[in-house]
Each structure stands twice: as C-alpha cells, then as structure tokens.
Enzyme design. Sequence first.
Site, short mmCIF file in Angstrom:
data_model
loop_
_atom_site.label_atom_id
_atom_site.label_comp_id
_atom_site.label_asym_id
_atom_site.label_seq_id
_atom_site.Cartn_x
_atom_site.Cartn_y
_atom_site.Cartn_z
CB CYS A 153 -8.53 -0.28 -6.58
SG CYS A 153 -7.30 0.80 -7.26
CE1 TYR B 66 -0.15 6.10 -6.11
CE2 TYR B 66 -1.60 7.11 -7.73
CZ TYR B 66 -0.92 6.01 -7.25
OH TYR B 66 -1.03 4.81 -7.89
CG HIS C 23 1.35 2.44 -8.63
ND1 HIS C 23 0.43 2.69 -7.62
CD2 HIS C 23 1.91 1.25 -8.35
CE1 HIS C 23 0.45 1.67 -6.78
NE2 HIS C 23 1.34 0.79 -7.19
CG ASP D 290 2.99 -1.81 -5.40
OD1 ASP D 290 3.74 -2.25 -4.50
OD2 ASP D 290 2.20 -0.87 -5.21
#
Length: 711
Positions: free
Chosen positions: A31, A170, A173, A266
């Site tokens: 991000c 994806y 997460h 992470d």
Amino acid sequence: MPREPRYDILFEPVPIGPVTTRNRFYQVPHCNGMGHVYPRGEARQRGLKAEGGWGVVSTQEVEIHPSSEWSPYIEGRLWDDGDARRLALMADAVHAHGSLAAIEITHNGHASGNLYSRLPAMGVSAMMIDGYEPAQAYAMDKRDIANVRRWHRKAALRARDIGFDIVYVYAGHDLALPFHFISRRRNRRTDQYGGSLENRVRFVRELLQDTQEAVGDKCAVALRFAVDELAGEDGIRAAHEGREVVEMLAELPDLWDVNLSDWSNDSMSARFAGEGFQEPYTAFVKRVTGKPVVGVGRFTSPDAMVSQITRGVLDLIGAARPSIADPFLPAKIESGRLEDIRECIGCNICVSGDMTGRPIRCTQNPTMGEEHRRDWHPEKIAPAAQPSAILIVGGGPAGLEAAMSLGRRGHRVTLAEAGPELGGRVLCESRLPGLATWKRVVDYRIAQLHKLPAVQTFTHSRLDAGQIPQFARELGAAHIVVATGAEWERSGIGRTHRAPVGADGSVRVISPDQVMADSNPNRNPNGGDNETAPAARGRVVIYDDDHYYMASVIAEKLAAAPEVDSVAVVTPAADVAAWTHNTLEQAHIERRLHGLGVTLIEKHRLARVSEGRLELRHTGSRCARAIAADTLVMVTARRPLDALYWQLDAGPGPVSEALAAAGVQSLARIGDCLAPATIAAAVYEGHRFAREFGEAANPDAGPFKREYVEV
Ligand code: ADP
Ligand code: SF4
C-alpha cells in the site's frame, strides 16, 4: 564500480510463466495511500522503483468491484475502463525502465466496509464485518460466488489489456476473500466450498483457473498465500494446512508469493522481528513446488539475499519496506555502492500512511510519497543556482539531513553539534530496547557526509547566541539554520493536560530524557530542564500521554533495571501506545509488556501526585483511584529547544543586528526545535529545507502539484 561477483546471482533473469523478470528483485504488492485517488503519484513512485532496478514492481491491493470497497483507506481500483486508464499510467511507468508490472486484484469479502459504495458486505459466511462498523456480512450464495469469479476475470482481462505482466490471486492476508474461504475460522459453509480443506480451497483453485484461462497466455498468474497466521490451532499453520494448501495447488500458479498473516505479523517492525524472520515459515514452499517462489523478510543486506537463493529458500527477493526506504537498492548493489544503501530501519512509519488514509511517508527516505507532487527523486537533487555558505546548529536527524542534502546541491555547509557524536535523539533512542536499527538513520547520513568535501562537521561544539555572529563571519556563512531539537516535558503538560499536573514532591518525577541519560552520549547538551539524571527506582509508573512508542520502550528498559521493583503504565487512551496501532505494533507491544509483568492501566488520566501516590481518574466515569509510586516517568509533550533561535532572531530585521553585522542574511529553524514530531518528520523537514533553499517560491501558492478530479 562493478558489482561484486558474489552478487551476480541476484541479477539473473527468472522466467515466471510466460514472462521473464530481468533480475531477482521483486517489489511485492504494498500500500502507498495513493492508488485510485492519486494515480499520477502512484505511477511516478512505482516507475522510480523500476528505475532503481526492481525487476518486478507491483501495485497495492486493487479492488475489483464496489461490493468490496475500502474507503476511507486508499487502495487501487479497477471497477471499469476509467480506472483502467488511470492504472495504465503505472504499468507504462514500470515498463519504461524494462521491469515487469504486477497487479494484485482482490475482493475482500466481509473485510470491506463498503462505506463509499454502501452495498451490503458479503462474505464466505454470515458474520460481522471487520472493524467496529455496526454491520454484518451476508453469506455468499452460488450466484455471488459466480459474480466474484466473473468480476475477477474481467479485472484480469482489463489488467492484461493495459499491459500488466503478472496478475495476482490474493489470499495473502486474513482480509482477502479467498483466504476467508480457506480459513476454518471464517468458513462455516456446508456446501462444496466448506468443510474439508479440499472444499475450502475450491474457490482459490477456481480463481486461479479462471485467471489462467483468461490471461495466462500473456500474463503470469501469481498466488499470494499466507502460509501461517501465527494464531496457533485457530489459524492456518505452515506445518499443517498451510503446507497442505501449497501441496494441493503446487503447480497451478506460475508464481508463489508466500508470507505471514495478518499484516501485523507480515510487516513486523524491527522491534519484534529481524531480517529474514519469515524463513522458518515459508522455507518449505520451494520443496513442494517447481514454480518460482518469492517471499519477504525486510531484506536489506545483499548477502542475506544471496543466502536465501543459494540455500534454496526463495527464487526472488521480495521487498516492500526495503524498496520504500531505498527505491534504488538493486541499482546500488549492481554498481557496487553498498555504502549508499538507505537501509530500512523497520519503524513502520510507512504503514501508518495507509492506516490513516494518507499518502505514504518513510523515516529513511524523505522523498517517498513526494515523487510526483513535489517532483522529488530519491537519488537526484538539483544543484544550487547560487551556492552559499550555511551554518547548521544541531546534528540530529533534521540537521544531518539538511547538511547532506544542501551539500549535495553544492552548498558549503558547516554543521556544529554540541555533543561528542552526531545523531541527536536517534542516537539515544537507538540504544533503547529493540530500536538498534534506528541508528541507520544516522549512519547512512554520516557516511554520505564523508563524501561531500564541502560539508564539515564539528562535534563538542555547543554554540550560543553570543558566539554565532563571530563564527558565521569566520566561515563566511550567510545563512544560519537552527536544528537544536526538543526535550521532554516533566510537568505533565501533554494532550490531556494543557497545564502542569499538581505534584507535592513526594514522588520523584522524571522525563524520558532522564531515563535515557545513561545511554546518551550527548548527555545534557542543552542545559535544559533535564540536566540531571536521577535514576528511576522502586515502584515506577510511566504516564503515557504521548501514545507512540516511547512509554512502552521505557517500560521495557525499566522492567529489566535492578533498582526497579515494579513497572506500571497509565494512559488516558483506551490502549497503551495507542498510535502504534498505525505501525502494526500495538498488540505486539501489549504482549511483550504483559510478558515482562508490566501492569497496564488504560483510560485513566493523572489527576494529582500527592503523599507518595498518584491520583487517577477514569476518563469516562471519572471514578477515582490511586496507586503508590516512588518514581513517575512523564511521557507527555516535548518542548522545542528554540531559545537559541529566538535570541538570534531578536530585533526588527530578518536577523539580529549582530548577525546582520556579521553578514548573515537569513535565519531558519527546522525539525523538533520548530515543531516536535517523529524522526520521519525531522528528516523530511531537513530535506524540504534543503530542496527549497534559495529557490524562488511564491509563499501564497500551493506547495505542490495536486491531482484534481476531472470536472
Ligand atoms: P531533530 O529531530 O530536530 O534533528 P534532535 O533533538 O534529534 O532534533 O537533535 C538536535 C541536536 O542539536 C542534538 O544532538 C543536540 O545536541 C544539538 N544541539 C542542541 N543545542 C545545540 C547548540 N546550541 N549548539 C550545537 N548543537 C546543539
Ligand atoms: Fe522502513 Fe521505516 Fe521507511 Fe517503512 S518508514 S520503509 S519501516 S524506514
């Protein structure tokens, strides 16, 4: 300089499905708070990573549909052709430097609040949405699943058409819908998408097949998968289901991008994990698949990178933070300039940008987030039209960055530091528990100053207002920059108290500066309130009205001190170190303090110190309680050490008469002595000063290019 042969392996091309990356440096999705709101900023920043040598440069999460929308957080967006045109800017910018562009398209199911689109959230099962929004998600039916697959496919096609080379599925997460399907904790379905692991993996398998079928001839299809959640039996574990998922899908994606979930695991800060910390979890993946594997671990050392490859842990060196701190890290390894690498310090200030809905910033790299709007390049700075001689007083992060950047522009700079070493607050804070890597802020800049013959530094050189005119005359300095920093308040003045807290002297009240004094080589440089350094002892209470890391690291330090019997942290906030939610550290901090036996008292303000007790009030109910204490450490506001500035500023002119008589034309203050803030802010202000110094600027005009919405 040519690169050292032992690093050759890092520059080997690696085929990934139908495409080939020119080297092994891979900027994984991260991000940056730009995305769909600042598409030119996004493009310029990612393009610079490619220019700096990253063979693959990825987007951040890119929303594929309004039913999974992340306002107020700013991510990428690919709902329609208009979004595609904006994202194309990024793919083009990356291609301009010969790198591959990767896109992480995603639907986040019940993790998205849909605050902007106002569509009801849907999830793998019916459940409350993440966060505190009073809303629940409905369970997806077969039509919903088919819809998400179609939107994902369409997004993949659009991504291919605008030039992206790698398209992600994806599940990296706990916020991604495909991961929710895999997770036993989230997936309560009883149809063919729930129950057995084979069933729970079905959705991911379908997305991979859809994407391969749609774009696989031209684009590589990557799967980002979190192999472990560090959540024990409740979560995915690398030794159990994490491994089984990789075995089930082993050869299906063209690339495995493997990591830990959630984000706070992470992107663990340096306080909680060192370089390469994910290896114990991700190392198995390469033994299970023949496809290339990329992983992360805050890699900044080329030797650590080589070791990952030669030991068969990874094929590609993934990086988010190291590429933020130094977009030119690969280029510097390639040209043998290892000492020029701006190593990430692992502070997670970069993460705080995204968490607070604003463009990214970085402690080590002040140009981060300013590439487009201010046209700042991380490695280039315009030479001064008219070189000047400048005296900087104070060698903390603001003074050091200003000296380095002014020097690079060709100015003649003298930096005077009162203490025996350069570094200011960074020097002593880096000696607190867990903050050793922060010293890199100083080390990098000192190494660079050595390369600038026109910059000279003096330590043991405390300057006062009386000496400066004479010193400036001797140097021929026409400009003075005061960067003398700040010191911690001891009075209790902070956010909660705008006036001093009443204290009868029965408890020893000290500041963080005094706690740090034993490790501060620049001890007492300022002669301020914190001159003497009485040790904390007995029953210690730390009052945290700062809300960032300081109270918690002091608690760690004092919990280990032999003369301390007990440590408690009191804070008016709902959580100790509340702002560290934004650096993903709060839960880690709380766990560590609990482990050390530190008592945490939240939602209490300090009312008074009297008769050896601290009187506290609950911030909501206002109920009173008291705790006994021998030492109170006030972690509240900081006071700018700006007396020197005001003394030099005396009189009606731009500088004092004495300075004017010495030929000084301008006086400025930067960093904490102007407005105390983070180390990142001090570095940024030092840099901004250097960029803007001597440049004609209209003070009433906007400070940077803005990205307007078309009207
Ligand atoms: P910042 O974060 O703004 O760079 P710091 O507090 O980290 O501020 O650094 C300020 C530095 O200025 C400290 O190293 C301090 O020793 C030095 N300093 C303060 N006053 C003087 C002075 N009068 N002369 C020279 N150096 C000074
Ligand atoms: Fe590293 Fe801190 Fe910069 Fe993030 S802000 S990239 S953690 S130095």
